[in-house]
Design an enzyme around this catalytic site. Structure first.
Site, PDB file in Angstrom:
ATOM      1  N   SER A 227       0.839  -1.190   0.000  1.00 31.10           N
ATOM      2  CA  SER A 227       0.000   0.000   0.000  1.00 31.10           C
ATOM      3  C   SER A 227       0.885   1.255   0.000  1.00 31.10           C
ATOM      4  O   SER A 227       1.670   1.443  -0.927  1.00 31.10           O
ATOM      5  CB  SER A 227      -0.976  -0.035   1.176  1.00 31.10           C
ATOM      6  OG  SER A 227      -1.983   0.924   1.021  1.00 31.10           O
TER       7      SER A 227
ATOM      8  N   ASP B 155      -9.509  -4.490  -5.702  1.00 32.19           N
ATOM      9  CA  ASP B 155      -9.005  -3.514  -4.734  1.00 32.19           C
ATOM     10  C   ASP B 155      -9.820  -2.215  -4.812  1.00 32.19           C
ATOM     11  O   ASP B 155      -9.712  -1.469  -5.786  1.00 32.19           O
ATOM     12  CB  ASP B 155      -7.527  -3.227  -5.028  1.00 32.19           C
ATOM     13  CG  ASP B 155      -6.839  -2.457  -3.913  1.00 32.19           C
ATOM     14  OD1 ASP B 155      -7.526  -1.717  -3.178  1.00 32.19           O
ATOM     15  OD2 ASP B 155      -5.612  -2.588  -3.769  1.00 32.19           O
TER      16      ASP B 155
ATOM     17  N   HIS C 125      -7.756  -5.039  -1.325  1.00 35.98           N
ATOM     18  CA  HIS C 125      -6.730  -4.394  -0.508  1.00 35.98           C
ATOM     19  C   HIS C 125      -6.719  -5.082   0.854  1.00 35.98           C
ATOM     20  O   HIS C 125      -7.279  -4.585   1.834  1.00 35.98           O
ATOM     21  CB  HIS C 125      -7.065  -2.911  -0.369  1.00 35.98           C
ATOM     22  CG  HIS C 125      -5.872  -2.043  -0.164  1.00 35.98           C
ATOM     23  ND1 HIS C 125      -5.065  -1.617  -1.198  1.00 35.98           N
ATOM     24  CD2 HIS C 125      -5.332  -1.509   0.961  1.00 35.98           C
ATOM     25  CE1 HIS C 125      -4.098  -0.852  -0.729  1.00 35.98           C
ATOM     26  NE2 HIS C 125      -4.234  -0.786   0.579  1.00 35.98           N
TER      27      HIS C 125
END
Length: 319
Positions: free
Chosen positions: A183, A273, A302
């Protein structure tokens, strides 16, 4: 099923956000500022003990005089290989537990895990920018008259300075250093390797901080990118300055940095995601000209990506 574009279109996508006309000069000037700083650091022994590694808190002074912290794990001399990995954490987080670093040390790899300034770790934040800091750090410095006050400019330079410190250590082979993160950490792994071409390996998991205009156009108002919407609501509700805003964000957009990478890249993307949409990731990935591979997880978003941590360690060991 897909959340974003079809996969075939993703491989052709090159982004919506602009590239500032002075982008290269901006970062060369930033790196020149960084070169003027000494590579001094302080080690404080950790309470965490291991039979295979020595664990320390490492502190250095970054741009703007900030005291920056990292966890430093050095394998015992008899197993050290000279290899190093610089690790970066997710948004609002910190450098994490010692445990995952110990796994690398067991393979002889030294780890330096950075705390981003002003987030959940021990690093100090010295950015003195005008304007709001509503909901997050992307917009920090966005309203300032000086683009050098962007928060992420300072963080990107911290990643490079940490890498230089690691590369300069006697037990480290500077030709065997990689970057790793998820991330925000994935974005920093990319940014660091873009600004320090000696980085040989980059393992980036669903990177953040890419293609800001695309995110805004997709109306992604979640915990990662929502501050862009908050910025417009508070500072420019009719979007008169939208072009200037996205141009300035272009300085810290990893899709504009990624073509500079020289090392090998493994990129991990979940097709579902909703936080860092696949198109924003492909915008950066598609511009990498170095040796690269993208690993697609069709059913994941995610979140925890199965086996990728094991695969990352095995890949880093190949250097």
């Amino acid at each position: 099923m897909h959340l974003d574009m079809p996969l075939a279109d993703l491989y052709k996508y090159t982004g919506r956000s602009p590239l500032p006309s002075d982008f290269d000069q901006y970062w060369e000037r930033a790196l020149e500022e960084l070169r003027e700083l000494p590579l001094n650091y302080q080690l404080v022994e950790s309470d965490f003990k291991s039979q295979i590694a020595d664990c320390y808190h490492l502190y250095f002074t970054g741009v703007g005089g900030a005291k920056v912290h990292a966890k430093f794990v050095r394998p015992k001399e008899h197993i050290a290989t000279g290899q190093g990995v610089v690790m970066f954490h997710g948004y609002y987080g910190n450098s994490g537990d010692w445990l995952d670093k110990i796994a690398y040390a067991a393979e002889g790899i030294t780890v330096l895990a950075l705390d981003c300034r002003g987030q959940g770790g021990l690093s100090q934040d010295s950015v003195a920018a005008e304007g709001p800091t509503i909901k997050g750090h992307i917009i920090r410095g966005l309203h300032d008259s000086d683009p050098d006050q962007l928060y992420y400019r300072h963080v990107y330079l911290d990643t490079v300075q940490a890498t230089w410190i690691l590369m300069n250590m006697d037990h480290i082979d500077e030709t065997r250093v990689g970057t790793y993160g998820q991330s925000q950490g994935g974005a920093l792994a990319v940014a660091c390797a873009s600004l320090e071409p000696r980085i040989k390996q980059v393992y980036a998991v669903y990177p953040f901080l890419s293609d800001f205009k695309r995110v805004w156009e997709m109306d992604i108002n979640n915990t990662a990118y929502e501050e862009i919407s908050y910025y417009f609501r508070a500072m420019d509700p009719t979007h008169k300055t939208a072009d200037q805003v996205f141009n300035r964000l272009g300085y810290i957009d990893i899709q504009n940095l990624s073509p500079r990478i020289k090392g090998d890249v493994i990129w991990v993307t979940g097709m579902r995601d909703p936080i860092c949409p696949p198109s924003t990731q492909f915008a950066a990935y598609n511009k990498i000209t170095a040796n690269k591979e993208i690993v697609i997880y069709p059913e994941h978003g995610h979140e925890y990506i199965p086996e990728h941590g094991d695969q990352a360690l095995q890949w880093f060991k190949q250097l």
